[in-house]
Motif scaffolding. Sequence first.
Motif, mmCIF file in Angstrom:
data_model
loop_
_atom_site.group_PDB
_atom_site.id
_atom_site.type_symbol
_atom_site.label_atom_id
_atom_site.label_comp_id
_atom_site.label_asym_id
_atom_site.label_seq_id
_atom_site.Cartn_x
_atom_site.Cartn_y
_atom_site.Cartn_z
ATOM 1 N N GLN A 201 34.965 39.127 29.426
ATOM 2 C CA GLN A 201 33.790 38.988 30.308
ATOM 3 C C GLN A 201 33.164 37.586 30.205
ATOM 4 O OE1 GLN A 201 32.449 42.651 31.462
ATOM 5 N NE2 GLN A 201 34.640 42.662 31.108
ATOM 6 N N THR A 210 38.060 35.488 35.974
ATOM 7 C CA THR A 210 39.524 35.622 36.020
ATOM 8 C C THR A 210 39.905 37.084 35.903
ATOM 9 O OG1 THR A 210 39.626 35.313 33.633
ATOM 10 C CG2 THR A 210 40.015 33.367 35.003
ATOM 11 N N ASN A 212 42.207 39.663 34.632
ATOM 12 C CA ASN A 212 43.250 39.803 33.604
ATOM 13 C C ASN A 212 44.200 40.895 34.071
ATOM 14 O OD1 ASN A 212 42.191 38.416 30.738
ATOM 15 N ND2 ASN A 212 40.623 38.827 32.261
ATOM 16 N N TYR A 270 38.334 45.517 39.169
ATOM 17 C CA TYR A 270 38.869 46.198 37.979
ATOM 18 C C TYR A 270 39.609 47.465 38.406
ATOM 19 C CZ TYR A 270 35.998 43.218 35.000
ATOM 20 O OH TYR A 270 35.444 42.148 34.359
HETATM 21 N N1 LIG Z 1 37.305 34.813 42.247
HETATM 22 C C1 LIG Z 1 37.653 35.756 41.380
HETATM 23 N N2 LIG Z 1 38.834 35.714 40.728
HETATM 24 C C2 LIG Z 1 39.163 36.667 39.856
HETATM 25 N N3 LIG Z 1 38.394 37.730 39.571
HETATM 26 C C3 LIG Z 1 37.214 37.830 40.203
HETATM 27 C C4 LIG Z 1 36.784 36.855 41.111
HETATM 28 N N4 LIG Z 1 35.570 37.205 41.562
HETATM 29 C C5 LIG Z 1 35.243 38.324 40.963
HETATM 30 N N5 LIG Z 1 36.208 38.743 40.143
HETATM 31 C C6 LIG Z 1 36.085 39.965 39.307
HETATM 32 O O1 LIG Z 1 35.574 39.548 38.055
HETATM 33 C C7 LIG Z 1 36.437 39.904 36.985
HETATM 34 C C8 LIG Z 1 36.623 38.718 36.075
HETATM 35 O O2 LIG Z 1 35.426 38.277 35.481
HETATM 36 P P1 LIG Z 1 35.430 37.793 33.972
HETATM 37 O O3 LIG Z 1 34.045 37.393 33.597
HETATM 38 O O4 LIG Z 1 36.517 36.789 33.800
HETATM 39 O O5 LIG Z 1 35.726 39.163 33.264
HETATM 40 P P2 LIG Z 1 36.987 39.653 32.427
HETATM 41 O O6 LIG Z 1 36.936 38.879 31.188
HETATM 42 O O7 LIG Z 1 36.730 41.121 32.237
HETATM 43 O O8 LIG Z 1 38.197 39.389 33.255
HETATM 44 C C9 LIG Z 1 37.763 40.255 37.628
HETATM 45 O O9 LIG Z 1 38.475 41.251 36.928
HETATM 46 C C10 LIG Z 1 37.348 40.713 39.022
HETATM 47 O O10 LIG Z 1 37.049 42.090 38.997
#
Ligand SMILES: Nc1ncnc2c1ncn2[C@@H]1O[C@H](COP(=O)(O)OP(=O)(O)O)[C@@H](O)[C@H]1O
Length: 313
Positions: A201, A210, A212, A270
């Motif tokens: 997060q 990003t 994952n 997600y």
């Molecule tokens: N431009 C984007 N690229 C990738 N994921 C995005 C984007 N905008 C929103 N998201 C959402 O945000 C989540 C990623 O946020 P992040 O803070 O990196 O959380 P995490 O560490 O859980 O992946 C993704 O899984 C997706 O649901």
Amino acid sequence: METIILSHPHDFKKEQLPPCVLALGYFDGIHIGHQKVITTAKQTADELGVMSAVMSFHPHPSVVLGKNNVHWTYLTPLEEKKKVLKQLGIDRFYLVTFDHAFASLPPQDFLDQYVKELHAVHVVTGFDFTYGKLGAGNTDTLQFSSDSCFGLTVIGKVERDGIKVSSTLIRRTLQEGSVAKLKEYFGRLYTVEGRVIPGDQRGRTIGFPTANLDTGSYTLPGVGVYAVLAEYEGKKYSAMANIGFKPTFQKTAEKPNLEVHLFDFSKSIYGETLKIHWIQRIRSEVKFASVQELVRQLEEDKERASAIINQLQ
Ligand SMILES: Nc1ncnc2c1ncn2[C@@H]1O[C@H](COP(=O)(O)OP(=O)(O)O)[C@@H](O)[C@H]1O
Ligand SMILES: Cc1cc2nc3c(=O)[nH]c(=O)nc-3n(C[C@H](O)[C@H](O)[C@H](O)COP(=O)(O)O)c2cc1C
């Protein structure tokens, strides 16, 4: 396309099955060499007015036979393989469960029980196909056995830059990160599919969320940063991916993690599915001294990835 799963010994009888032209092979990746075998089977089937079929095996023989180089991951995991075969117009997929009993069949028994009994009137395979116990059967023995029972087409070596296109070459190219080269071997971009799972997060807090991905049994490119297209609900977004260990933040991880930042996208996804089409490697993963330096680099990566993707379109 209908899939029929066979476990050894099977009890299908020739009389119960429609005649077919049968393409034989493991076909991991369905690269241009495999495509030539499969489309030749399809063409021959059309000419003879019979069904086109592919016979393949699962899991990979190396998993069961415990070779040095075990393939736990696939270029085309089973579901992907089925999709590609369907796109190539194949009518029926005979999928043999590869186990010790099947692996120890003498070559002639394999032909009798799995080629003749499945009503193959014609067989198409690649020049280096082997079958039966210890891979003792080859295209010469196949030719000899085919004479009276079925027709045979053997497809010669398909090469690029003087090298045989093979799943092994593709795995090596992927490991090196040379994903741009793969288009020549597949005739399409290399694509993997995965489910979006939670990460740390942190991405959202630095301006680069990003997704994952859990990509199951797909073979991933080697560690590094890549320009990719991320397909979500049928729409392709320009994006950049990292396969690695996030050394700036964490010390130990067992295996590299795949994460993708999509441009011009802000939905929470997600649990949903993304397809990643690999375009070009941009750089190696680096341990940065600060988050600010990482962010500066990500901004540069974004520009580079956008330029690469725009050039394609
Ligand atoms: N431009 C984007 N690229 C990738 N994921 C995005 C984007 N905008 C929103 N998201 C959402 O945000 C989540 C990623 O946020 P992040 O803070 O990196 O959380 P995490 O560490 O859980 O992946 C993704 O899984 C997706 O649901
Ligand atoms: C294109 C791209 C390149 C990246 N390059 C690096 C890198 O060189 N070094 C690094 O430590 N992390 C790198 N990362 C990973 C970030 O550290 C990671 O996305 C961030 O910590 C958020 O992680 P999270 O999704 O688990 O929250 C990269 C991520 C992306 C999307």
